[in-house]
Design an enzyme around this catalytic site. Structure first.
Site, PDB file in Angstrom:
ATOM      1  N   GLN A 222     -37.887 -15.229 -58.456  1.00  0.00           N
ATOM      2  CA  GLN A 222     -37.061 -15.871 -57.883  1.00  0.00           C
ATOM      3  C   GLN A 222     -38.277 -16.598 -57.075  1.00  0.00           C
ATOM      4  O   GLN A 222     -39.525 -15.794 -56.722  1.00  0.00           O
ATOM      5  CB  GLN A 222     -35.753 -15.023 -56.347  1.00  0.00           C
ATOM      6  N   CYS A 223     -38.405 -17.584 -56.463  1.00  0.00           N
ATOM      7  CA  CYS A 223     -39.186 -18.514 -55.586  1.00  0.00           C
ATOM      8  C   CYS A 223     -38.502 -19.212 -54.713  1.00  0.00           C
ATOM      9  O   CYS A 223     -37.282 -18.765 -54.266  1.00  0.00           O
ATOM     10  CB  CYS A 223     -40.145 -19.260 -56.874  1.00  0.00           C
ATOM     11  N   GLY A 224     -39.472 -19.754 -54.220  1.00  0.00           N
ATOM     12  CA  GLY A 224     -38.064 -21.505 -53.541  1.00  0.00           C
ATOM     13  C   GLY A 224     -37.025 -21.938 -53.786  1.00  0.00           C
ATOM     14  O   GLY A 224     -36.445 -22.156 -53.252  1.00  0.00           O
TER      15      GLY A 224
ATOM     16  N   GLY B  53     -37.232 -22.723 -57.661  1.00  0.00           N
ATOM     17  CA  GLY B  53     -36.732 -22.203 -59.010  1.00  0.00           C
ATOM     18  C   GLY B  53     -37.989 -22.450 -59.937  1.00  0.00           C
ATOM     19  O   GLY B  53     -38.402 -22.558 -61.578  1.00  0.00           O
TER      20      GLY B  53
ATOM     21  N   ILE C 116     -34.896 -19.307 -53.399  1.00  0.00           N
ATOM     22  CA  ILE C 116     -34.178 -18.857 -52.359  1.00  0.00           C
ATOM     23  C   ILE C 116     -33.505 -20.264 -51.279  1.00  0.00           C
ATOM     24  O   ILE C 116     -32.534 -19.974 -50.299  1.00  0.00           O
ATOM     25  CB  ILE C 116     -35.243 -17.794 -50.847  1.00  0.00           C
TER      26      ILE C 116
END
Length: 119
Positions: free
Chosen positions: A66-68, A70, A95
């Protein structure tokens, strides 16, 4: 490139799997981003220093990146695959999608240092 084969999981799918203890969520954003706001239960392994060999053993859990948004999580999956790990899933939209779905986050108030759960 492997990125085209990354499986996008929806925020609802990730939330259900987290709640059921079925996944280990790895947040590859940088420490300041993680400290400011994160998904409860996520572990921080920043992409800038990302080493697939340093990932914790997930036992019977599936690792989900997971990141900001994708992009960085897909890059982390590519790095894991290049190192021989069989990872394929990330939180599609990161997120940002999680928050857009109204799901809770843990955040830090920089002014007070207070940590709060937001939902």
């Amino acid at each position: 490139m492997f990125g085209s084969k990354v499986k996008d999981l929806t925020p609802a799918e990730v939330k259900a799997a987290l709640d059921a203890g079925q996944i280990l969520l790895i947040d590859v954003r940088e420490p300041a981003e993680f400290a400011a706001e994160r998904i409860h239960g996520a572990l921080n392994f920043p992409l800038s220093t990302f080493d697939p060999a340093a990932l914790p053993l997930a036992d019977d859990k599936r690792i989900v990146m997971q990141c900001g948004s994708g992009k960085r999580s897909a890059t982390a999956i590519d790095r894991c695959r290049a190192a021989g790990h069989k990872l394929d899933s990330h939180l599609g939209g990161g997120i940002m999608a999680w928050k857009a779905a109204g799901l809770p986050t843990v955040s830090l108030d920089a002014a007070s240092g207070q940590i709060s759960d937001r939902g």
